[in-house]
Design a protein around this motif. Structure first.
Motif, PDB file in Angstrom:
ATOM      1  N   PHE A 150       1.356  -7.336  -6.707  1.00 46.41           N
ATOM      2  CA  PHE A 150       2.457  -6.476  -7.149  1.00 46.41           C
ATOM      3  C   PHE A 150       2.159  -6.052  -8.583  1.00 46.41           C
ATOM      4  O   PHE A 150       1.489  -6.765  -9.329  1.00 46.41           O
ATOM      5  N   SER A 152      -1.032   1.611  -0.603  1.00 47.70           N
ATOM      6  CA  SER A 152      -0.319   0.690   0.286  1.00 47.70           C
ATOM      7  C   SER A 152      -0.721  -0.758   0.061  1.00 47.70           C
ATOM      8  O   SER A 152       0.001  -1.677   0.445  1.00 47.70           O
ATOM      9  N   ARG A 183       2.212  -3.213  -3.952  1.00 45.99           N
ATOM     10  CA  ARG A 183       3.558  -2.706  -4.202  1.00 45.99           C
ATOM     11  C   ARG A 183       3.744  -2.546  -5.709  1.00 45.99           C
ATOM     12  O   ARG A 183       3.430  -3.450  -6.475  1.00 45.99           O
ATOM     13  N   SER A 233       5.949  -0.661  -9.216  1.00 47.42           N
ATOM     14  CA  SER A 233       7.175  -0.133  -9.802  1.00 47.42           C
ATOM     15  C   SER A 233       6.866   0.323 -11.217  1.00 47.42           C
ATOM     16  O   SER A 233       6.027  -0.270 -11.904  1.00 47.42           O
ATOM     17  N   THR A 291       6.492   5.132  -5.008  1.00 50.06           N
ATOM     18  CA  THR A 291       6.588   4.249  -6.168  1.00 50.06           C
ATOM     19  C   THR A 291       8.022   4.223  -6.690  1.00 50.06           C
ATOM     20  O   THR A 291       8.666   5.267  -6.826  1.00 50.06           O
ATOM     21  N   TRP A 293      10.385  -8.937  -4.608  1.00 51.95           N
ATOM     22  CA  TRP A 293       9.016  -9.113  -4.146  1.00 51.95           C
ATOM     23  C   TRP A 293       8.700 -10.549  -3.755  1.00 51.95           C
ATOM     24  O   TRP A 293       8.016 -10.806  -2.775  1.00 51.95           O
TER      25      TRP A 293
END
Length: 223
Positions: free
Chosen positions: A111, A161, A164, A166, A189, A219
């Motif tokens: 992540f 993909s 993940r 942000s 996103t 997450w």
């Protein structure tokens, strides 16, 4: 909570770090400062993430803080080495500000959160002057333009993909950073907009920290 200094080693290179280890950790987060920053600037965010039950590892990149090496293109490997170092605790998130945000998004972490990430390859003369006047004195470097050479040489980050991700940015952010973040609105996103935040203080703001904590909860499936 156990806190200690650790030196992460890879290919004969030492990366200074401060690690928080909660009891029964649920994963880990590598915390990466921006250009002209240091690991100590990120300890507040690191502590808040550690309170969730994540091991947190704040590092000094090449040329910054206690890292005695000059700033160079290999700075990307500092983050990768820290991510690999934390793998024994489970899945790993990389959280970085500015240059550290770009490096975090490009990393092999499961992540990634980019806080005002320096996604652009090129920057205006105004932005270059501000960085050189206000940040260069905090970095060990062999050229005043070094950080821009590094940013231009890094791969362009695109959502994927495998990881993940942000992004968090401020209403008073660096223009190139604000524009690059806004251009991601058509992707999957997650974009988070912090009203009133400057590029230099966004990672201190409670709204930013809450956004990061909520994303980590989701997450890592934390309460």
């Amino acid at each position: 909570m156990f806190t200690e200094r650790q030196t992460i080693q890879y290919n004969g290179i030492n990366i200074p770090s401060i690690i928080n280890i909660p009891s029964n950790p649920s994963g880990a987060a590598v915390i990466v400062h921006g250009y002209g920053g240091c690991k100590e600037e990120q300890l507040g965010l690191a502590w808040r993430a550690a309170e969730l039950g994540l091991v947190t590892c704040a590092i000094d990149l090449h040329g910054h803080g206690e890292n005695v090496l000059n700033l160079e293109q290999g700075i990307f490997l500092d983050v990768e080495a820290a991510v690999d170092h934390c793998r024994r605790f489970g899945k790993v998130a990389a959280i970085g500000h500015s240059l550290g945000g770009r490096l975090s998004l490009l990393s092999r972490a499961d992540f990634a959160i980019g806080i005002s990430p320096a996604l652009s390859q090129d920057y205006s003369e105004t932005t270059r002057k501000v960085l050189k006047d206000l940040r260069n004195y905090r970095v060990r470097l062999d050229s005043p333009e070094k950080v821009f050479d590094i940013l231009k040489g890094l791969p362009v980050w695109e959502p994927n993909s495998r990881q993940r991700s942000s992004i968090i940015f401020g209403s008073r952010d660096v223009p190139e950073i604000r524009e690059a973040c806004q251009e991601l609105s058509h992707t999957d996103t997650k974009l988070n907009y912090i009203e009133g935040a400057l590029h230099s203080d966004i990672f201190f703001m409670e709204a930013t920290i809450i956004t990061v904590i909520n994303q980590l909860r989701e997450w890592f499936c934390l309460q």
